[in-house]
Design a protein around this motif. Structure first.
Motif, PDB file in Angstrom:
ATOM      1  N   GLU B  36      -1.699  -0.687  -4.132  1.00  0.00           N
ATOM      2  CA  GLU B  36      -1.444  -1.857  -4.993  1.00  0.00           C
ATOM      3  C   GLU B  36      -1.213  -3.120  -4.179  1.00  0.00           C
ATOM      4  O   GLU B  36      -1.912  -4.102  -4.314  1.00  0.00           O
ATOM      5  N   LYS B  37      -0.199  -3.043  -3.291  1.00  0.00           N
ATOM      6  CA  LYS B  37       0.167  -4.225  -2.512  1.00  0.00           C
ATOM      7  C   LYS B  37      -0.180  -4.095  -1.041  1.00  0.00           C
ATOM      8  O   LYS B  37      -0.456  -5.064  -0.368  1.00  0.00           O
ATOM      9  N   THR B  38      -0.127  -2.856  -0.562  1.00  0.00           N
ATOM     10  CA  THR B  38      -0.479  -2.606   0.843  1.00  0.00           C
ATOM     11  C   THR B  38      -1.326  -1.337   0.918  1.00  0.00           C
ATOM     12  O   THR B  38      -1.360  -0.556  -0.033  1.00  0.00           O
ATOM     13  N   ALA B  39      -1.992  -1.169   2.057  1.00  0.00           N
ATOM     14  CA  ALA B  39      -2.762   0.062   2.258  1.00  0.00           C
ATOM     15  C   ALA B  39      -1.792   1.242   2.337  1.00  0.00           C
ATOM     16  O   ALA B  39      -0.649   1.083   2.769  1.00  0.00           O
ATOM     17  N   GLN B  40      -2.230   2.404   1.891  1.00  0.00           N
ATOM     18  CA  GLN B  40      -1.382   3.587   1.911  1.00  0.00           C
ATOM     19  C   GLN B  40      -1.839   4.552   2.999  1.00  0.00           C
ATOM     20  O   GLN B  40      -3.027   4.858   3.085  1.00  0.00           O
ATOM     21  N   LEU B  41      -0.878   4.996   3.799  1.00  0.00           N
ATOM     22  CA  LEU B  41      -1.175   6.017   4.801  1.00  0.00           C
ATOM     23  C   LEU B  41      -1.025   7.366   4.099  1.00  0.00           C
ATOM     24  O   LEU B  41       0.074   7.814   3.825  1.00  0.00           O
ATOM     25  N   VAL B  42      -2.141   8.001   3.762  1.00  0.00           N
ATOM     26  CA  VAL B  42      -2.039   9.199   2.925  1.00  0.00           C
ATOM     27  C   VAL B  42      -2.245  10.517   3.666  1.00  0.00           C
ATOM     28  O   VAL B  42      -1.820  11.566   3.212  1.00  0.00           O
ATOM     29  N   ASP B  43      -2.926  10.487   4.819  1.00  0.00           N
ATOM     30  CA  ASP B  43      -3.195  11.760   5.491  1.00  0.00           C
ATOM     31  C   ASP B  43      -3.168  11.575   7.004  1.00  0.00           C
ATOM     32  O   ASP B  43      -4.179  11.677   7.671  1.00  0.00           O
ATOM     33  N   LYS B  44      -1.971  11.327   7.520  1.00  0.00           N
ATOM     34  CA  LYS B  44      -1.824  11.012   8.937  1.00  0.00           C
ATOM     35  C   LYS B  44      -2.371  12.133   9.826  1.00  0.00           C
ATOM     36  O   LYS B  44      -2.980  11.894  10.854  1.00  0.00           O
ATOM     37  N   LYS B  45      -2.171  13.351   9.406  1.00  0.00           N
ATOM     38  CA  LYS B  45      -2.553  14.499  10.216  1.00  0.00           C
ATOM     39  C   LYS B  45      -4.067  14.566  10.455  1.00  0.00           C
ATOM     40  O   LYS B  45      -4.525  15.124  11.442  1.00  0.00           O
TER      41      LYS B  45
END
Ligand code: SF4
Ligand code: SF4
Lengths: 362, 93
Positions: B36-45
């Motif tokens: 929504e407002k910032t990029a999402q770190l969803v799968d760091k691994k």
């Protein structure tokens, strides 16, 4: 050489039905600046296919190059899209053959004959080279728009906002695979699927012969030399261990348990060497502990060999991180070396005993 | 155990993110997603440290140490103490 007919030279307009083969909608002004636009087609010839085969097999490794520069594909206009590629024949041909029926320009960077992904990792497919190529080809005078379609995997070397500030061209990252370009060009959007790298059975199999050909030859000599101690069976099992690590491993990669490539390799190496070990274990021609010992030495020597080559496949895979590979190296290479050395020593001792004690154990 | 790929050098500071969408575009492993407002770190691994997001983030909100990940080159540099030279001219390692 200028293959482009100047507008006044061509005796017909765009609606002409005459034989003029290639009429480009460029004005003479830009042509005087733009001296060298080469022509590309979407067609893949038999010669191209042979070149691809050689490239995959690592034959004539430095010869699979395309001349860097600007290419016209079809009948591009001043508004046609510009695609960026590497000067490796496989990359360039994948791109042009995917663009059947699309008129556009291909800007080929000098990546020293290396594909986009690897060249980007090394920085040769990078911001500096892209900026340089835009300037020397006079691209800004050839097209009116200011957009470049760069393969997504080129992002590892290219910094979009820097290209924009240095040349005015906006970098738009296209899909990972050239084959998705026609779909992408419809609305200039890539689906999640188009944005991901895959590492399919085919991708892996294509890499296997390269791995085999590129491995340090000295390694092969050392391994086969040492395996001579084990006699015919020793050499034979070493060959099996090497092939398991280089051919079978890439094939079976997702099926093997554990995450780490080394442990996967150990497991595979253990499995392929079991028959040899079992064979020695069950032999009855000499003192019992001699062939039991030999069975053990097979299990100590061969799985590390397979595991070692398996570990090296991390370089070819598209999902291993540097930190991870380093960890693997520190974790497993010492184990591999230890097992290998103990196994070889055991084999030498057994060999000596059997020679002095008479009777062969193989 | 048996998984050396649980950690990596990827760092993301959402406070610096201007939500340009570049990182989710360039990542070949779906590590970032549009938010929504910032990029999402969803799968760091899943990150393989290719460095594309770091290079293309205009605000330096992402940091990652990238490299080629060629095992031969790394072993060679570990043994000789030299800087990693990556592969030959023709094909990547
Ligand atoms: S370094 Fe590469 S794999 Fe990792 S998050 Fe960034 S783009 Fe994705
Ligand atoms: S590239 Fe940087 S600024 Fe752009 S969305 Fe990603 S983190 Fe935010």
């Amino acid at each position: 050489m200028s293959i482009l007919p100047k507008k006044e030279d061509s005796n017909c307009g765009t609606s002409c039905c005459g034989p003029a083969p290639m009429v480009l909608d460029l004005n003479t002004e830009s042509l005087s600046k733009q001296k060298d636009i080469k022509i590309a087609t979407s067609e893949i010839t038999a010669a191209n296919r042979l070149d691809h085969l050689f490239a995959r097999l690592g034959i004539k490794r430095s010869e699979h190059r395309v001349e860097p520069g600007l290419y016209a594909l079809g009948k591009p206009t001043r508004n046609s899209p510009v695609f960026v590629s590497a000067n490796y024949t496989l990359s360039f041909d994948a791109l042009r053959s995917s663009l059947v029926g699309i008129d556009g320009y291909i800007l080929v960077l000098d990546t020293k004959g290396v594909n986009v992904w690897c060249a980007a990792g090394k920085g040769t497919f990078g911001t500096d080279e892209l900026v340089f190529r835009i300037e020397v080809t006079g691209l800004a005078d050839v097209v009116d728009h200011r957009v470049l379609i760069v393969p997504q995997l080129g992002a590892t070397g290219v910094t979009a906002h820097k290209v924009k500030s240095r040349t005015g061209f906006k970098v738009e990252y296209g899909p990972v695979r050239a084959s998705d370009l026609p779909e992408y060009m419809k609305d200039r959007r890539a689906t999640d699927e188009m944005r991901r790298v895959r590492f399919t059975l085919l991708d892996r199999m294509v890499l296997a012969p390269v791995e085999l050909l590129l491995m340090p030859k000295i390694l092969l000599v050392v391994i086969l030399g040492i395996s001579l101690i084990g006699g015919v069976m020793g050499v034979f099992s070493a060959i099996v261990a090497i092939l398991a690590g280089t051919i079978l491993f890439p094939m079976l990669l997702p099926l093997l348990p554990t995450k780490d490539f080394s442990t996967k390799g150990f497991i595979l190496g253990f499995l392929v060497i079991l028959p040899f070990s079992w064979n020695a274990f069950m032999a009855t021609d000499t003192i019992w502990w001699l062939h039991k010992g030999l069975a053990l030495s097979f299990l100590l020597i061969m799985p590390p060999i397979t595991a070692f080559f398996a570990l090296n496949f991390t370089g070819a895979s598209t999902f291993t991180s540097v930190v991870g590979v380093k960890k693997e190296i520190y974790r497993y290479v010492p184990i591999m070396a230890l097992m290998f050395v103990i196994g070889v020593l055991l084999m030498i001792v057994l060999r000596l005993i059997s020679i002095t004690g008479g009777g062969s154990y193989v | 155990m048996f998984d050396s790929y649980t950690e990596n050098t990827l760092e993301y500071d959402p406070k610096l993110c201007i939500n340009c969408g570049m990182c989710s575009t360039v990542c070949p492993h779906g590590v970032f997603r549009d938010g929504e407002k910032t990029a999402q770190l969803v799968d760091k691994k899943a990150c393989m440290e290719c460095g594309a997001c770091h290079l293309n983030c205009p605000t330096d909100a992402i940091k990652v140490e990238s490299g080629v990940g060629c095992a031969y080159a790394m072993m060679w540099s570990a043994i000789t103490g030299q800087k990693e030279v990556t592969c030959g001219d023709g094909e990547c390692c």
